[in-house]
Each structure stands twice: as C-alpha cells, then as structure tokens.
Write an enzyme that holds these catalytic residues in place. Structure first.
Site, PDB file in Angstrom:
ATOM      1  NE  ARG A 268      -2.621   0.927   3.473  1.00 54.11           N
ATOM      2  CZ  ARG A 268      -3.778   0.795   4.380  1.00 54.11           C
ATOM      3  NH1 ARG A 268      -5.123   0.919   3.909  1.00 54.11           N
ATOM      4  NH2 ARG A 268      -3.511   0.628   5.663  1.00 54.11           N
TER       5      ARG A 268
ATOM      6  NE  ARG B 266      -3.381  -0.192  11.109  1.00 51.98           N
ATOM      7  CZ  ARG B 266      -2.948  -0.028   9.918  1.00 51.98           C
ATOM      8  NH1 ARG B 266      -1.690  -0.006   9.758  1.00 51.98           N
ATOM      9  NH2 ARG B 266      -3.733   0.146   8.918  1.00 51.98           N
TER      10      ARG B 266
ATOM     11  NE  ARG C 221      -2.518   4.309   7.024  1.00 48.27           N
ATOM     12  CZ  ARG C 221      -3.925   3.731   7.375  1.00 48.27           C
ATOM     13  NH1 ARG C 221      -4.651   3.750   6.332  1.00 48.27           N
ATOM     14  NH2 ARG C 221      -4.057   3.310   8.554  1.00 48.27           N
TER      15      ARG C 221
HETATM   16  P1  AMP Z   1      -7.599   3.252   9.696  1.00 48.41           P
HETATM   17  O1  AMP Z   1      -7.329   4.322   8.471  1.00 48.41           O
HETATM   18  O2  AMP Z   1      -9.084   2.989   9.360  1.00 48.41           O
HETATM   19  O3  AMP Z   1      -6.648   1.757   9.472  1.00 48.41           O
HETATM   20  O4  AMP Z   1      -7.322   3.939  10.977  1.00 48.41           O
HETATM   21  C1  AMP Z   1      -6.183   4.357  11.243  1.00 48.41           C
HETATM   22  C2  AMP Z   1      -5.935   4.389  12.926  1.00 48.41           C
HETATM   23  O5  AMP Z   1      -6.851   5.551  13.394  1.00 48.41           O
HETATM   24  C3  AMP Z   1      -6.057   3.226  13.591  1.00 48.41           C
HETATM   25  O6  AMP Z   1      -4.932   2.445  13.784  1.00 48.41           O
HETATM   26  C4  AMP Z   1      -6.530   3.863  15.017  1.00 48.41           C
HETATM   27  O7  AMP Z   1      -5.567   4.396  15.673  1.00 48.41           O
HETATM   28  C5  AMP Z   1      -7.307   5.274  14.536  1.00 48.41           C
HETATM   29  N1  AMP Z   1      -8.906   4.771  14.480  1.00 48.41           N
HETATM   30  C6  AMP Z   1      -9.522   4.861  13.290  1.00 48.41           C
HETATM   31  N2  AMP Z   1     -10.933   4.565  13.436  1.00 48.41           N
HETATM   32  C7  AMP Z   1     -11.130   4.345  14.666  1.00 48.41           C
HETATM   33  C8  AMP Z   1     -11.985   3.896  15.515  1.00 48.41           C
HETATM   34  N3  AMP Z   1     -13.209   3.824  14.930  1.00 48.41           N
HETATM   35  N4  AMP Z   1     -11.815   3.609  16.828  1.00 48.41           N
HETATM   36  C9  AMP Z   1     -10.607   4.042  17.270  1.00 48.41           C
HETATM   37  N5  AMP Z   1      -9.554   4.246  16.639  1.00 48.41           N
HETATM   38  C10 AMP Z   1      -9.578   4.365  15.241  1.00 48.41           C
END
Ligand code: AMP
Length: 220
Positions: A136, A180, A169
C-alpha cells in the site's frame, strides 16, 4: 428509512463497512459514495487529517495512531457526529468506514438515534491483508491510496491525480500492523455478532479483485 441526527424520519440510508485494515473498505466506500450519493465517514482519514493539520484533536490522537492503538471511544464518537453535522442535506446518508470499531462506539451511535440499515462484513485472509499492506502507498499531497501490485500509479511512486510523491503510511510497519490486526480480532470482530443478531449484516468475499467486490456490494 433511517432517522437523521435531529431524530426525524428521513429517506436516508446509513451503512457500515466492517473489516480488517486494508480489506478494501476505503476503496469500496469511494465507489458507494459516488454511485448512491452517500457520504463517506472514514475515522482513520479524519484522524490522520487532524494530525497533519496539527489541530487540538490531532495532538490528542497522534500517540494512538503512531502506536497503532485505538483512539478512545468518546473522542472517536465525537469526531464522527461532528463530521455528520457538517454534511449538507445533499447527502442521502453515510458510509461509515473504519467505524464503529468497538461495542461502545456502536452503542453510542445507536444512542444518538443514528439507525443503520446495512453492515457489509469484509472477509479476507490475514495472509492476504499482510500482502496488501506491504504494497500500500499513499500520496503525500492529496492522500489518494494506491497498491503498487494491484492498482499501481501510471508512473512509479508518482500520484496520478496530483503528481505528488507516494509514500507508505506511517502505521503500515510490521509491528504496528500486528497490533492493528490484534485489535481487529479481539475487539472489532465482536461487532460481527452484534450486527448479525440485528439481521443487518451481509458477508462479502473481500479477497476478490476490486471490481468483483464492487459487484457483490451492488447486488446487496
Ligand atoms: P484506519 O485508517 O481505519 O486503518 O485507522 C488508522 C488509525 O486511526 C487506527 O489504527 C486507530 O489508531 C485510529 N482509528 C480509526 N478509526 C478508529 C475507531 N473507529 N476507533 C478507534 N480508533 C480508530
């Protein structure tokens, strides 16, 4: 039909895309957004923007994103509700991408009167997720995402849209990815039962090519 934030019955449709990191939720959300005039709410994107813009929220959430930890539920719910309020009436509803990720977040949404019509559950092998994560890339300027194996830019490391330089990223490193994925398995997957019990959850094979996943969603 769902209720809007003011609690009125409205011809809006809210849906949730549930799945592990890099399962294609963001890509499909963009397609649904255009095809059905729904508004994508990606908490990951909202948090990354806040960090980049060095806002007060960005300062609060930076450490969670850097370490791959979940942001506390109250902060997450607030940013989602705020971003829903900002959207003009032109949207027919919302696509929640990467939200909710915990049971309290899902319950918080329900308590605020936001009704969910449909939850699409992206099912994909961990090995495939890891492979996708390693390839990615994201544009350092406009933030458009690419996968150098499956959806590469026309010119290596250059964004098709704005010619910005592509980077990885910061949270796509092996240790953070492991964290994650653990959160997804231990916490977020509980939502599958939560929404399946409400009979609004549909499983899709997210390991298929983008176009086929798109068609599956369209059929649903
Ligand atoms: P993502 O882009 O969805 O992979 O999110 C990147 C990061 O944002 C995650 O690893 C969390 O640290 C934070 N994050 C995103 N969405 C949430 C959520 N619904 N609840 C808590 N943390 C979130």
């Amino acid at each position: 039909m769902a209720r809007n934030l003011r609690g009125e019955k409205d011809s809006i449709v809210n849906l949730i895309l549930l799945g592990p990191p890099c399962s294609g939720k963001g890509t499909q959300a963009k397609f649904i957004e255009t095809a059905y005039n729904l508004k994508q709410v990606s908490t990951g994107e909202l948090f990354r923007n806040a960090v980049n813009e060095k806002t007060e929220l960005g300062d609060k959430v930076k450490k969670y994103l850097t370490n791959g930890n979940l942001v506390p539920d109250d902060l997450t719910l607030n940013i989602v509700l705020e971003s829903m309020r900002q959207v003009k009436n032109s949207s027919k509803g919302f696509i929640f991408d990467g939200f909710p990720r915990t049971l309290p977040q899902a319950q918080g949404l329900q308590d605020k009167g936001v009704e969910i019509e449909l939850v699409v559950n992206f099912i994909i092998d961990v090995s495939q997720v890891l492979e996708r994560l390693s390839s990615r890339r994201i544009c350092s300027v406009c933030k458009k995402e690419y996968n150098i194996k499956f959806s590469p830019p026309k010119i290596v490391d250059v964004c098709d849209k704005c010619q910005g330089k592509l980077t990885t990223r910061k949270d796509d490193t092996p240790i953070i990815i492991k964290k994650r994925m653990e959160d997804y398995t231990l916490v977020t997957q509980k939502l599958i039962t939560y929404y399946r019990n409400q009979k609004i959850l549909y499983d899709i094979d997210a390991g298929l090519p983008i176009e086929e996943v798109r068609l599956e969603i369209k059929n649903i």
